[in-house]
Design a protein around this motif. Structure first.
Motif, PDB file in Angstrom:
ATOM      1  N   UNK A 258       0.831  -1.211   0.000  1.00 15.38           N
ATOM      2  CA  UNK A 258       0.000   0.000   0.000  1.00 15.38           C
ATOM      3  C   UNK A 258       0.864   1.260   0.000  1.00 15.38           C
ATOM      4  N   UNK A 259       1.804   1.292  -0.932  1.00 11.24           N
ATOM      5  CA  UNK A 259       2.642   2.473  -1.074  1.00 11.24           C
ATOM      6  C   UNK A 259       3.561   2.731   0.101  1.00 11.24           C
ATOM      7  N   UNK A 260       3.947   1.672   0.804  1.00 13.12           N
ATOM      8  CA  UNK A 260       4.852   1.811   1.938  1.00 13.12           C
ATOM      9  C   UNK A 260       4.167   2.098   3.258  1.00 13.12           C
ATOM     10  N   UNK A 261       2.837   2.156   3.271  1.00 13.96           N
ATOM     11  CA  UNK A 261       2.125   2.444   4.518  1.00 13.96           C
ATOM     12  C   UNK A 261       1.944   1.205   5.402  1.00 13.96           C
ATOM     13  N   UNK A 262       2.201   0.039   4.839  1.00  6.35           N
ATOM     14  CA  UNK A 262       2.324  -1.203   5.598  1.00  6.35           C
ATOM     15  C   UNK A 262       3.675  -1.788   5.233  1.00  6.35           C
ATOM     16  N   UNK A 263       4.506  -2.080   6.225  1.00  9.76           N
ATOM     17  CA  UNK A 263       5.811  -2.672   5.944  1.00  9.76           C
ATOM     18  C   UNK A 263       5.985  -3.944   6.757  1.00  9.76           C
ATOM     19  N   UNK A 264       6.814  -4.846   6.228  1.00  9.95           N
ATOM     20  CA  UNK A 264       7.123  -6.082   6.945  1.00  9.95           C
ATOM     21  C   UNK A 264       8.625  -6.289   6.970  1.00  9.95           C
ATOM     22  N   UNK A 265       9.076  -6.928   8.036  1.00  5.71           N
ATOM     23  CA  UNK A 265      10.490  -7.252   8.188  1.00  5.71           C
ATOM     24  C   UNK A 265      10.591  -8.582   8.913  1.00  5.71           C
ATOM     25  N   UNK A 266      11.680  -9.309   8.655  1.00  6.72           N
ATOM     26  CA  UNK A 266      11.882 -10.602   9.291  1.00  6.72           C
ATOM     27  C   UNK A 266      13.354 -10.735   9.646  1.00  6.72           C
ATOM     28  N   UNK A 267      13.653 -11.235  10.836  1.00  2.57           N
ATOM     29  CA  UNK A 267      15.024 -11.448  11.261  1.00  2.57           C
ATOM     30  C   UNK A 267      15.389 -12.909  11.214  1.00  2.57           C
ATOM     31  N   UNK A 268      16.658 -13.189  11.361  1.00  3.23           N
ATOM     32  CA  UNK A 268      17.138 -14.569  11.371  1.00  3.23           C
ATOM     33  C   UNK A 268      16.578 -15.342  12.558  1.00  3.23           C
TER      34      UNK A 268
END
Length: 268
Positions: free
Chosen positions: A8-18
């Motif tokens: 959504x144009x950067x308004x929802x972001x996700x990240x995952x770590x090791x």
């Protein structure tokens, strides 16, 4: 941690770590993380990406900016996207899909709450498995002040999160609840100082991510089945539970116990 994906144009972001901890961020801090229609509709895909592709073992949901979780739906869109019954039904379908994505996520979801947690933002938090907050958190469902009805599935989540009387009070009066009141009625698992919340949320997520992943999924499936009582959910929960006994996690857990050491779980 680097951002893995944006929606959504950067308004929802996700990240995952090791470490297997996934993070979903509501990223609109200039609007107190109010959710647009595009953001509501992006949430299921964002969660699916974290779990199905990135293989997160647990997901933390938080608001960007370190000030607010979410002010709920962006009221600025209501004049066009929620102007009458027909448009409201379409709009709320997106809301309900987002709530369901959190509620039925195969892995535990932790809502980490600062500041405002209102309306649909509260709905997302209520759909999560566990809620943690700091002392700045405030909760409200302003539907009665806006003249609208809250989606049925979200009301059910609020009943589970708040209990019957508190949920009725919140819905009927648009009453605003403090963090200490939310803790007192069981809506929050724990309440922390502002400088403690992030570390404590990460610690809890680490504990979950370090556990046997299929066992955790089996527990989540069983809890979902108990709530829905649908035959499909009951069968899914039973099937996952059976799989645990042929899993690496079961073999490793038993072996580690006998060897008096900490277990190391790999895979999903």
């Amino acid at each position: 941690m680097d951002v893995n994906n944006s929606f959504a144009g950067g308004t929802i972001t996700t990240a995952i770590g090791a470490d297997g901890i996934g993070r979903l961020t509501i990223n609109r801090p200039e609007k107190r993380n109010a959710l647009t229609d595009a953001m509501w509709r992006a949430l299921p895909a964002a969660l699916d990406r974290l779990v199905a592709q990135d293989q997160a073992r647990v997901v933390i949901i938080a608001g960007a900016g370190g000030t607010d979780f979410s002010a709920g739906a962006d009221i600025g869109e209501f004049a066009t996207l929620r102007k009458d019954g027909d448009t409201a039904r379409l709009y709320e379908a997106g809301n309900s899909q987002a709530f369901a994505a959190v509620r039925t996520c195969p892995v535990p979801v932790i809502a980490v709450i600062r500041g405002i947690c209102f309306g649909g933002g509260f709905g997302l938090a209520a759909a999560a498995d566990i809620r943690l907050a700091d002392e700045t958190a405030r909760f409200a469902i302003p539907a009665a002040r806006l003249g609208l009805a809250y989606p049925l599935d979200a009301v059910q989540d609020l009943l589970r999160a708040l209990g019957d009387q508190r949920a009725r009070h919140a819905l009927y009066s648009a009453w605003e609840m403090s963090a200490s009141e939310a803790l007192g009625c069981g809506c929050l698992l724990s309440l922390y100082r502002k400088d403690e919340l992030e570390a404590e949320a990460s610690r809890l997520a680490s504990d979950i991510a370090a556990a046997a992943p299929l066992s955790v999924r089996a527990s989540k499936a069983a809890i979902l089945a108990q709530g829905s009582r649908s035959q499909q959910d009951l069968e899914t929960a039973a099937a996952i539970a059976t799989l645990t006994f042929d899993s690496h996690g079961y073999a490793e857990g038993h072996r580690a116990f006998m060897e008096k050491r900490a277990a190391t779980f790999t895979g999903r």
